[in-house]
Write an enzyme that holds these catalytic residues in place. Sequence first.
Site, PDB file in Angstrom:
ATOM      1  N   TYR A  44       0.827  -1.210   0.000  1.00 43.50           N
ATOM      2  CA  TYR A  44       0.000   0.000   0.000  1.00 43.50           C
ATOM      3  C   TYR A  44       0.863   1.263   0.000  1.00 43.50           C
ATOM      4  CZ  TYR A  44      -3.219   3.662   1.186  1.00 43.50           C
ATOM      5  OH  TYR A  44      -3.934   4.826   1.141  1.00 43.50           O
TER       6      TYR A  44
ATOM      7  N   PRO B  86       0.352  14.260   3.100  1.00 47.02           N
ATOM      8  CA  PRO B  86      -0.721  13.418   3.625  1.00 47.02           C
ATOM      9  C   PRO B  86      -0.554  11.972   3.165  1.00 47.02           C
ATOM     10  CG  PRO B  86      -1.510  14.767   1.798  1.00 47.02           C
ATOM     11  CD  PRO B  86      -0.115  15.228   2.111  1.00 47.02           C
TER      12      PRO B  86
ATOM     13  N   TYR C 199     -10.232  15.287   0.302  1.00 48.32           N
ATOM     14  CA  TYR C 199     -10.879  14.734  -0.886  1.00 48.32           C
ATOM     15  C   TYR C 199     -12.292  15.287  -0.920  1.00 48.32           C
ATOM     16  CZ  TYR C 199      -7.257  11.161  -1.526  1.00 48.32           C
ATOM     17  OH  TYR C 199      -6.081  10.511  -1.751  1.00 48.32           O
TER      18      TYR C 199
ATOM     19  N   HIS D 196       0.842  12.180  -7.287  1.00 49.21           N
ATOM     20  CA  HIS D 196       0.305  11.330  -6.224  1.00 49.21           C
ATOM     21  C   HIS D 196       1.259  10.166  -5.937  1.00 49.21           C
ATOM     22  CE1 HIS D 196      -3.863  10.890  -4.270  1.00 49.21           C
ATOM     23  NE2 HIS D 196      -3.116  10.021  -3.636  1.00 49.21           N
TER      24      HIS D 196
ATOM     25  N   GLY E 249       7.040  13.873  -4.671  1.00 46.33           N
ATOM     26  CA  GLY E 249       7.242  12.640  -5.433  1.00 46.33           C
ATOM     27  C   GLY E 249       8.698  12.290  -5.617  1.00 46.33           C
TER      28      GLY E 249
END
Lengths: 351, 351, 351, 351
Positions: C25, C78, C131, C248, C280
């Site tokens: 994950y 986050p 979100y 992301h 990133g």
Amino acid sequence: VTEPLCVHDYELLARERLDPGCWAYYAGGSGDEWTLRENRAAFARWVLRPRVLVDVGEVSTATTVLGQPLSLPLVVAPVAYLRMAHPEGEVELARAAAAAGTIYTLSTMATATPAEVAGAVPGANRWFQLYVFKDEGLTRSVVEQAREAGYSALVLTVDTPRLGNREGQVRAGFNVQFGVPALGAIADAKLAPQDHFRELVAGATTWRDLEWIAELAQMPVIPKGIMTAEDALLAVEHGAAAVAVSNHGGRQLDGVAGALDALPEVVEAVAGRVEVLVDGGVRRGIDIVKALALGARAVLAGRAPVWGLAAGGSEGAARVLELLRAETELALALVGAASPDEVVRAHVGRT
Amino acid sequence: VTEPLCVHDYELLARERLDPGCWAYYAGGSGDEWTLRENRAAFARWVLRPRVLVDVGEVSTATTVLGQPLSLPLVVAPVAYLRMAHPEGEVELARAAAAAGTIYTLSTMATATPAEVAGAVPGANRWFQLYVFKDEGLTRSVVEQAREAGYSALVLTVDTPRLGNREGQVRAGFNVQFGVPALGAIADAKLAPQDHFRELVAGATTWRDLEWIAELAQMPVIPKGIMTAEDALLAVEHGAAAVAVSNHGGRQLDGVAGALDALPEVVEAVAGRVEVLVDGGVRRGIDIVKALALGARAVLAGRAPVWGLAAGGSEGAARVLELLRAETELALALVGAASPDEVVRAHVGRT
Amino acid sequence: VTEPLCVHDYELLARERLDPGCWAYYAGGSGDEWTLRENRAAFARWVLRPRVLVDVGEVSTATTVLGQPLSLPLVVAPVAYLRMAHPEGEVELARAAAAAGTIYTLSTMATATPAEVAGAVPGANRWFQLYVFKDEGLTRSVVEQAREAGYSALVLTVDTPRLGNREGQVRAGFNVQFGVPALGAIADAKLAPQDHFRELVAGATTWRDLEWIAELAQMPVIPKGIMTAEDALLAVEHGAAAVAVSNHGGRQLDGVAGALDALPEVVEAVAGRVEVLVDGGVRRGIDIVKALALGARAVLAGRAPVWGLAAGGSEGAARVLELLRAETELALALVGAASPDEVVRAHVGRT
Amino acid sequence: VTEPLCVHDYELLARERLDPGCWAYYAGGSGDEWTLRENRAAFARWVLRPRVLVDVGEVSTATTVLGQPLSLPLVVAPVAYLRMAHPEGEVELARAAAAAGTIYTLSTMATATPAEVAGAVPGANRWFQLYVFKDEGLTRSVVEQAREAGYSALVLTVDTPRLGNREGQVRAGFNVQFGVPALGAIADAKLAPQDHFRELVAGATTWRDLEWIAELAQMPVIPKGIMTAEDALLAVEHGAAAVAVSNHGGRQLDGVAGALDALPEVVEAVAGRVEVLVDGGVRRGIDIVKALALGARAVLAGRAPVWGLAAGGSEGAARVLELLRAETELALALVGAASPDEVVRAHVGRT
């Protein structure tokens, strides 16, 4: 296990059959072998641009170099000491070239004399490769042998004022077991190739030498080892009949570009005044078509036919040449060209 | 197993003979060692453009830097703590440089004093590398030692306001077992190199310091660690006698370009007003010729002679230098230059 | 075995300690994970251009984002479901950020509520990531929780109208074992993250939503997930306080450029009107300095502190942040900048 | 072990289930398989430029080609001899295409006749791929079969005047065990595919043939195998309804560019006058979106659905198509396009 399908297969067979020293001699390059690898890598930087729905019902790979006919745009490049690869060495490879309908280039450092090779394969077209020696008499003797034996062009190696540092040969314990009969008394000395060179070759050769050699040889002279536009222009000025773009198969100066990458600047510089050959890394028919598209009249190939020679003598070498011819024919058909002359610059692009 | 044929072979020998911590110290870089690898990779981005049929019957590798004669365009770079590599460390390497006809650069962080090295190899030309200390008196003391011992140039390291994060040394458990006698009382402290630096080196050094140091040293000053055109111009403005393009062998700031890739902009910026040296990744004669073609007057080489030193003392180091000289001579011959001065920008191109 | 020296070491420790599903994950990306790799590869396309003999006797990594002080140019990004990494998850990481003097960004998909995190680490500066949900009431509820708990900026994720296809999670059998208490009743559902998204997230969110959200939030809004100049301009037009260049972490659309490669066009487009963040692949202080040089005000880093959290809780995460701060300080010193504000575009070049 | 999640997984399953010769036939390319690899590599040279905060609450992958509706921008490409992959071969794959809402292209070299496939999957839209034979009567017979069975477009393969040298098939001992019933008497001969071609195919086909074939077929003709702007223009001039950029999946001329890299010049040349398809290396929804962004109307995909067919018959192939559709839908959403028509050139950039 199938029969060999391509040059790579013959390379594997040759590696099995040759002793490690001979393999190191033929397969290796100089220094870190960067240029040796670049010769192959350069082909992958150019892509073919195939044209479709062209009539390729009949395709011929035949062409000419210096007006001399060839069954495919490939001349067998000079390779030294071929008795290491096969008991009949140069003669056997000359037979294969003749059988395949192309030209064999005999090396100065051959284990057979120009006359022997000529006598063994009568009627075939042959070129002779020349190193210029410190001893001008020796150079003259060699050129005269070639002239008298009817060789039709002189490939003058210009990139070897000294021999490259071929460390792989030293590591493999390579030693030439054969003399060079064309050099006469030297033939008995059985010197290692480095020693031949240190003792014999003239580092001071210049463009002026090209002129007296051409006059003596009475045949077209093709300087081999041109990697720059500047030298291509000098070659034309000094009467070269053609130029051969080459880094000596990665065996001389490591760190030099792949031969194919040097081809465009040479082609542009000579601007059609002489034909251009290229040498280094040719393993496939598509390589030949890329070279044609970049302006080469034909390629020189040394290692590929030698792998065939080592694997199966004259027959093996002829099969390698036929494989390359068939691959070239197929590549011409698929690129939409019915002959080498129909290949144009737009048939290649950059990756 | 043959005798070592090239610098790579000496590197393997050194790796066998040094303990892992010392190996990590000499061989490693900082951070992810990206720049360490780039130093080598940068050489492969430039190809040599060999010119043929130039008279290279006689080739000399001799040149000068700052008017001082060298047998080849290579100065032995400063390397710290050489007693880790050999019991006589700096003295032994200085002997090798002298035997090879080139200049040895003694590090501030040497395990022998400037005077000891000078006394052990009388008559040889030597440079001295300087770190600027927070304690100006210490800096003055070190410079005066070099001046009095007859060193002929000061290589001022400008890329080390702090030491790079050389994680490989920590992982290998590296600890310096030797003091630095030139630093006097500090010599006994046997601090780890990081500690020497944290405690001693002046991060606040600026271009103005170059001026008083030059005046004190009374010898030409060569800032080492220039990687930009901007700093090259500042070096010239502040009276540098030459500049050394260097990323400290990949040991300071990781993520910096390979040194050879920074050379062209520096050469263009200084526009011939001072000589340019370059340092980082030199392992072959062709590397040296590429650097010359891009405008360097000579290279600095540290690791290569240290591998020779570790493998075989003074003799080993001298053999490494002779190998590099012979390779440079061969590369000059094959590129068509009878001397370093004949190498021009057109001898290199981009891959 | 030494203690962990860099973020890579913490990554290895985290891999050992997390179960394979959680590792998949946190560490994985979407599709073929090409963009995941590009995030790292992009950093290697830019080289630092170090300036020397700058006074870096005192170097500070402190800076501000949106006028808010940071001890280093890094905000903790986050990351969802942090109880999988540590029993106290988000609270523990918020403690680390506070201890390190930087800002923690709490995810909407956190396993603790905004109020819990605020209460556990009073006095610290915090951002909240949002979100936008299909159910506007749910969005309002979440934003109000953040506002009431005193969060000082809203990081609005704009690249997730749907969740990327993270096949690695499926292959590893990953399933979230925790609810999301900020979402209230949903919290009990213990849906897999894909299911949360499929059911909750509003794919129809547009730039207009940014306006009512900003008004509701009464704090600066930072759209995160901008990869083009076009969207950067739209963000400025719609009142964004800053923009975060991000793909992301390679978890959304595979095949997108590395984030650092998108930074220059965004910086050019916003032309200084708002601050730019980038996210990133940050693993080293030199990465942060490259981002600054390309115009970022700071970086966001998610995985790096999570590796610290997984390896050693709050202390581990704080140590990762301190490592990155120390590396940034060293990189600033070696690039010749005494603070983040002194880093300019000329401090980087292309490889 | 999870169920297959992507086309790569189906490829692995197919490799397990097919015998090595069949695998070599479907998976392999020609020569050194450079172009086969380039087809995939080309996709990695283009990056998606995602636009955010676009309303993608509803995304449709539906589009049209030649005005014919498709559920996703993908047509199933012609693949020969499908009974090798599944007992019901072409019929089964046609069922999958129909179930997935897209078009199936039947190969001339199919193991079922055009009528059989049409009869088995009534009501579905189908295209027919044509090789032009030396025997004009045979060509006419095949075209008429397709016309009478209601096929709606003719995909005219233009890159196969001869078959490429697919050495991998020879090494794997591949031999077709099935005839080609559309060819009538030939059907019984069970020749190897090379032999079919050597004996049957017309290398002399030219652009003029396109005209009579179109007239005979009474359906739109799509030349497949265009890799240059020049041929794209000729196709438009000779009445092509669309053009398919293709290198025959790397199976014809090795050394040709990846298909995606040839797409931009073809799109620019046709300038919107006809639709452009592209074929080669499509394995992911993001590949499809990149192709759309570079100007393709849709992709052709052969191997991907064949892996599904081999792994699980019609159901497996339909699942592959649905996976690609779902990935395309997700990629559209994440790139900020609610349908294929909303994808524009600015959605891609170079790496």
